[in-house]
Motif scaffolding. Structure first.
Motif, PDB file in Angstrom:
ATOM      1  N   GLY A   1      39.568  -6.946 -70.416  1.00 29.17           N
ATOM      2  CA  GLY A   1      39.106  -8.310 -70.546  1.00 29.17           C
ATOM      3  C   GLY A   1      38.167  -8.691 -69.417  1.00 29.17           C
ATOM      4  O   GLY A   1      37.691  -7.840 -68.651  1.00 29.17           O
ATOM      5  N   LEU A   2      37.904  -9.958 -69.292  1.00 33.47           N
ATOM      6  CA  LEU A   2      36.986 -10.454 -68.273  1.00 33.47           C
ATOM      7  C   LEU A   2      37.723 -10.578 -66.946  1.00 33.47           C
ATOM      8  O   LEU A   2      38.662 -11.358 -66.809  1.00 33.47           O
ATOM      9  CB  LEU A   2      36.424 -11.813 -68.696  1.00 33.47           C
ATOM     10  N   ARG A   3      37.296  -9.763 -65.965  1.00 33.26           N
ATOM     11  CA  ARG A   3      37.905  -9.773 -64.635  1.00 33.26           C
ATOM     12  C   ARG A   3      36.836 -10.116 -63.603  1.00 33.26           C
ATOM     13  O   ARG A   3      35.650  -9.791 -63.766  1.00 33.26           O
ATOM     14  CB  ARG A   3      38.507  -8.407 -64.295  1.00 33.26           C
ATOM     15  N   PHE A   4      37.271 -10.769 -62.539  1.00 31.39           N
ATOM     16  CA  PHE A   4      36.345 -11.190 -61.486  1.00 31.39           C
ATOM     17  C   PHE A   4      36.750 -10.536 -60.169  1.00 31.39           C
ATOM     18  O   PHE A   4      37.940 -10.432 -59.847  1.00 31.39           O
ATOM     19  CB  PHE A   4      36.354 -12.716 -61.344  1.00 31.39           C
ATOM     20  N   PHE A   5      35.715 -10.123 -59.409  1.00 33.26           N
ATOM     21  CA  PHE A   5      35.916  -9.454 -58.126  1.00 33.26           C
ATOM     22  C   PHE A   5      35.087 -10.159 -57.061  1.00 33.26           C
ATOM     23  O   PHE A   5      34.173 -10.938 -57.362  1.00 33.26           O
ATOM     24  CB  PHE A   5      35.494  -7.975 -58.214  1.00 33.26           C
ATOM     25  N   HIS A   6      35.410  -9.819 -55.821  1.00 34.24           N
ATOM     26  CA  HIS A   6      34.632 -10.356 -54.710  1.00 34.24           C
ATOM     27  C   HIS A   6      33.246  -9.724 -54.703  1.00 34.24           C
ATOM     28  O   HIS A   6      33.093  -8.518 -54.878  1.00 34.24           O
ATOM     29  CB  HIS A   6      35.340 -10.086 -53.386  1.00 34.24           C
ATOM     30  N   ASN A   7      32.231 -10.540 -54.496  1.00 35.82           N
ATOM     31  CA  ASN A   7      30.852 -10.065 -54.462  1.00 35.82           C
ATOM     32  C   ASN A   7      30.522  -9.613 -53.040  1.00 35.82           C
ATOM     33  O   ASN A   7      30.173 -10.424 -52.179  1.00 35.82           O
ATOM     34  CB  ASN A   7      29.906 -11.176 -54.912  1.00 35.82           C
TER      35      ASN A   7
ATOM     36  N   LYS B   1      40.514 -11.128 -52.538  1.00 42.09           N
ATOM     37  CA  LYS B   1      40.523 -10.178 -51.422  1.00 42.09           C
ATOM     38  C   LYS B   1      41.924  -9.691 -51.072  1.00 42.09           C
ATOM     39  O   LYS B   1      42.067  -8.783 -50.247  1.00 42.09           O
ATOM     40  CB  LYS B   1      39.907 -10.832 -50.179  1.00 42.09           C
ATOM     41  N   SER B   2      42.945 -10.278 -51.676  1.00 46.22           N
ATOM     42  CA  SER B   2      44.320  -9.973 -51.276  1.00 46.22           C
ATOM     43  C   SER B   2      44.981  -9.011 -52.250  1.00 46.22           C
ATOM     44  O   SER B   2      44.814  -9.120 -53.467  1.00 46.22           O
ATOM     45  CB  SER B   2      45.143 -11.264 -51.209  1.00 46.22           C
ATOM     46  N   GLY B   3      45.742  -8.050 -51.698  1.00 48.15           N
ATOM     47  CA  GLY B   3      46.618  -7.179 -52.477  1.00 48.15           C
ATOM     48  C   GLY B   3      45.925  -6.434 -53.590  1.00 48.15           C
ATOM     49  O   GLY B   3      44.806  -5.914 -53.451  1.00 48.15           O
ATOM     50  N   GLU B   4      46.611  -6.385 -54.737  1.00 45.92           N
ATOM     51  CA  GLU B   4      46.104  -5.663 -55.898  1.00 45.92           C
ATOM     52  C   GLU B   4      44.854  -6.300 -56.484  1.00 45.92           C
ATOM     53  O   GLU B   4      44.082  -5.642 -57.183  1.00 45.92           O
ATOM     54  CB  GLU B   4      47.195  -5.600 -56.972  1.00 45.92           C
ATOM     55  N   ALA B   5      44.664  -7.600 -56.225  1.00 41.23           N
ATOM     56  CA  ALA B   5      43.492  -8.283 -56.776  1.00 41.23           C
ATOM     57  C   ALA B   5      42.198  -7.688 -56.251  1.00 41.23           C
ATOM     58  O   ALA B   5      41.173  -7.718 -56.931  1.00 41.23           O
ATOM     59  CB  ALA B   5      43.557  -9.772 -56.452  1.00 41.23           C
ATOM     60  N   ALA B   6      42.225  -7.111 -55.031  1.00 40.17           N
ATOM     61  CA  ALA B   6      41.017  -6.501 -54.484  1.00 40.17           C
ATOM     62  C   ALA B   6      40.608  -5.269 -55.284  1.00 40.17           C
ATOM     63  O   ALA B   6      39.427  -4.909 -55.319  1.00 40.17           O
ATOM     64  CB  ALA B   6      41.239  -6.137 -53.022  1.00 40.17           C
ATOM     65  N   LYS B   7      41.582  -4.622 -55.948  1.00 40.75           N
ATOM     66  CA  LYS B   7      41.283  -3.428 -56.747  1.00 40.75           C
ATOM     67  C   LYS B   7      41.142  -3.752 -58.236  1.00 40.75           C
ATOM     68  O   LYS B   7      40.251  -3.240 -58.905  1.00 40.75           O
ATOM     69  CB  LYS B   7      42.389  -2.394 -56.567  1.00 40.75           C
ATOM     70  N   MET B   8      42.054  -4.603 -58.731  1.00 43.85           N
ATOM     71  CA  MET B   8      42.108  -4.877 -60.168  1.00 43.85           C
ATOM     72  C   MET B   8      41.339  -6.129 -60.569  1.00 43.85           C
ATOM     73  O   MET B   8      41.083  -6.350 -61.749  1.00 43.85           O
ATOM     74  CB  MET B   8      43.564  -5.026 -60.612  1.00 43.85           C
TER      75      MET B   8
ATOM     76  N   ILE C   1      40.772 -10.420 -60.735  1.00 41.83           N
ATOM     77  CA  ILE C   1      41.612 -11.511 -61.241  1.00 41.83           C
ATOM     78  C   ILE C   1      41.013 -12.042 -62.541  1.00 41.83           C
ATOM     79  O   ILE C   1      39.803 -11.967 -62.771  1.00 41.83           O
ATOM     80  CB  ILE C   1      41.738 -12.667 -60.226  1.00 41.83           C
ATOM     81  N   GLY C   2      41.890 -12.565 -63.376  1.00 42.86           N
ATOM     82  CA  GLY C   2      41.469 -13.213 -64.610  1.00 42.86           C
ATOM     83  C   GLY C   2      41.794 -14.694 -64.574  1.00 42.86           C
ATOM     84  O   GLY C   2      42.226 -15.240 -63.547  1.00 42.86           O
ATOM     85  N   ALA C   3      41.611 -15.331 -65.711  1.00 39.99           N
ATOM     86  CA  ALA C   3      41.862 -16.770 -65.784  1.00 39.99           C
ATOM     87  C   ALA C   3      43.333 -17.092 -65.551  1.00 39.99           C
ATOM     88  O   ALA C   3      43.663 -18.118 -64.959  1.00 39.99           O
ATOM     89  CB  ALA C   3      41.412 -17.306 -67.139  1.00 39.99           C
ATOM     90  N   THR C   4      44.228 -16.193 -65.987  1.00 35.27           N
ATOM     91  CA  THR C   4      45.663 -16.453 -65.823  1.00 35.27           C
ATOM     92  C   THR C   4      46.056 -16.456 -64.360  1.00 35.27           C
ATOM     93  O   THR C   4      46.776 -17.353 -63.893  1.00 35.27           O
ATOM     94  CB  THR C   4      46.479 -15.397 -66.581  1.00 35.27           C
ATOM     95  N   GLU C   5      45.600 -15.438 -63.601  1.00 36.86           N
ATOM     96  CA  GLU C   5      45.930 -15.389 -62.174  1.00 36.86           C
ATOM     97  C   GLU C   5      45.314 -16.569 -61.417  1.00 36.86           C
ATOM     98  O   GLU C   5      45.954 -17.150 -60.534  1.00 36.86           O
ATOM     99  CB  GLU C   5      45.441 -14.075 -61.561  1.00 36.86           C
ATOM    100  N   ALA C   6      44.085 -16.911 -61.774  1.00 38.25           N
ATOM    101  CA  ALA C   6      43.437 -18.043 -61.109  1.00 38.25           C
ATOM    102  C   ALA C   6      44.146 -19.351 -61.433  1.00 38.25           C
ATOM    103  O   ALA C   6      44.302 -20.218 -60.563  1.00 38.25           O
ATOM    104  CB  ALA C   6      41.972 -18.120 -61.525  1.00 38.25           C
ATOM    105  N   ALA C   7      44.592 -19.494 -62.686  1.00 41.95           N
ATOM    106  CA  ALA C   7      45.307 -20.713 -63.070  1.00 41.95           C
ATOM    107  C   ALA C   7      46.611 -20.845 -62.307  1.00 41.95           C
ATOM    108  O   ALA C   7      46.999 -21.943 -61.881  1.00 41.95           O
ATOM    109  CB  ALA C   7      45.570 -20.703 -64.573  1.00 41.95           C
ATOM    110  N   ARG C   8      47.310 -19.715 -62.122  1.00 41.68           N
ATOM    111  CA  ARG C   8      48.573 -19.749 -61.384  1.00 41.68           C
ATOM    112  C   ARG C   8      48.337 -20.107 -59.917  1.00 41.68           C
ATOM    113  O   ARG C   8      49.124 -20.838 -59.308  1.00 41.68           O
ATOM    114  CB  ARG C   8      49.262 -18.391 -61.500  1.00 41.68           C
TER     115      ARG C   8
END
Length: 436
Positions: free
Chosen positions: A416-422, A370-377, A379-386
């Motif tokens: 690639g595989l991206r996840f968004f808020h439902n 829900k935050s920042g650019e992640a709400a538009k783009m 998140i992937g496994a890399t962002e979640a891992a970080r």
């Protein structure tokens, strides 16, 4: 139990319930269903685990999470059991004399600091008979490994002073400190070449100690002091390298030291030979103690294959099979340890801290998408891992688990595989019906 506590030494336990071993102490054999009692009947410890180490006899009550110890140095005499027709139908037992102090506690200094003695009995009520234990017990007592760390201190104290009779007629009755002999200058040890030659001799001495130490158990015990000093030097050099800087030479030394420290590993690994029928149970407890730091560094979750590699590397030559590791992890469900074995829907198996809940992880992922650019783009496994502080492969499993709960939704596209808020989870059907 209170009467026993006034006689035997108390032993600290780890978080998994295993006894904390002293420096240089190694487990030799484990037996279950053991009673330890005072021969006069003043106290008795029932149905516990007996651990024979190179330094002590440990009796552990897993139900109460308490342990007591008898130092092997306090044992004065072992009484041989007489075989008779009556003994064939009675519980096998082993009696031994223990030296005690004035306050009634066992004397860790043996007969020298003793004011009396008591007789203790070990009753073998488990599946393992006393024959193998008695043989191993005799070997350990004969080796006297507990004296390895005491001997250098005793020798140094004796070297500091000499008796008056040996000092000469003018010494009187006092002890006179021994003067160091005059130092002879060796021309071959002078200059830069002398320094290099001295370092080479020291390195050869270290190599010699290493080879002699690992010849057999007795050699390892006799060289324990040198090995401890070497480990301390390695540790000090590693810490010095961390604070000195990050140049290439320093980083190379740091990596080399880390490899050395990892190769040392677990001092007393649980083996089938020493643990017997208690192998998987004790292996499970030792594994729980070992993975505490790796799981914490991995964000509360560690892949089972990573734990297998780290644990086997720390065990050195005492390797375990994947089946043994899996069995040890499943035992956690029956004992009180802060970890559990988890299997994701994809089949990936991990070791997870019980303090880490899925709801907490899902809340962090929801806040992230829900935050920042992640709400538009997304998140992937890399962002979640970080964000979660764990490996990308495990972070992906958490994203898939959040998707199965309906918290996230996916977009499998060119990026690639991206996840968004439902957002559908935020829509109330009642509100829609009222609006229509």
């Amino acid at each position: 139990m209170e009467a026993c506590a006034r006689v035997l030494q108390l032993v600290q336990l780890t978080a998994s319930g295993r006894p904390r071993l002293e420096s240089g102490e190694v487990e030799c054999q484990l037996l279950d269903g053991i009673d330890l009692e005072e021969d006069s009947g003043k106290w008795a410890l029932k149905s516990g685990i007996l651990s024979l180490t190179t330094h002590r006899l440990l009796w552990l009550d897993e139900r109460l999470m308490k342990a007591s110890a008898v130092p092997l140095g306090s044992i004065g005499q072992v009484y041989a059991s007489k075989k008779s027709l009556k003994s064939m139908f009675s519980t096998p037992r082993l009696k031994f004399q223990v030296w005690t102090q004035k306050d009634g506690r066992v004397s860790s200094q043996g007969q020298d600091g003793a004011a009396g003695s008591i007789v203790l009995s070990i009753l073998f009520k488990g599946r393992t008979g006393p024959d193998s234990f008695v043989q191993r017990f005799g070997e350990v007592v004969k080796a006297q490994a507990w004296k390895v760390n005491m001997a250098p201190q005793i020798r140094s104290s004796l070297d500091e002073s000499v008796p008056a009779g040996e000092a000469g007629p003018s010494s009187g009755t006092a002890n006179i400190p021994r003067r160091p002999p005059p130092t002879k200058i060796n021309p071959a040890m002078a200059g830069v070449s002398g320094i290099l030659r001295k370092e080479q001799e020291q390195q050869e001495e270290v190599d010699k100690n290493m080879k002699e130490a690992f010849q057999d158990l007795n050699g390892l015990m006799s060289k324990a002091k040198e090995m401890v000093q070497l480990a301390e030097k390695m540790r000090a050099r590693l810490l010095q390298g961390q604070s000195a800087g990050t140049d290439e030479e320093g980083m190379g030394t740091k990596q080399e030291m880390q490899d050395w420290m990892l190769s040392v590993g677990i001092a007393s690994p649980v083996t089938k030979e020493s643990a017997g029928a208690l192998y998987h149970q004790q292996l499970s407890r030792q594994l729980a103690d070992f993975v505490k730091d790796p799981v914490q560094r991995a964000g509360g979750m560690l892949a089972l294959i990573d734990a297998y590699c780290l644990f086997n590397r720390a065990r050195g030559t005492e390797l375990i099979s994947p089946e043994d590791l899996l069995t040890a992890c499943t035992v956690w469900a029956t004992i009180d340890v802060p970890f559990r074995l988890r299997k994701f829907d994809s089949g990936v198996m991990v070791i997870q801290s019980v303090s880490q809940s899925d709801e907490e992880v899902f809340m962090r992922l929801t806040a992230l998408v829900k935050s920042g650019e992640a709400a538009k783009m997304g998140i992937g496994a890399t962002e979640a891992a970080r964000a979660l502080g764990m490996a990308p492969a495990l972070a992906k499993e958490q994203l898939l688990a959040a998707e199965s709960r309906g918290i996230l939704c996916r977009d499998d596209g060119a990026d690639g595989l991206r996840f968004f808020h439902n957002f559908f989870m935020d829509i109330s059907i009642t509100t829609l019906q009222e609006g229509s």
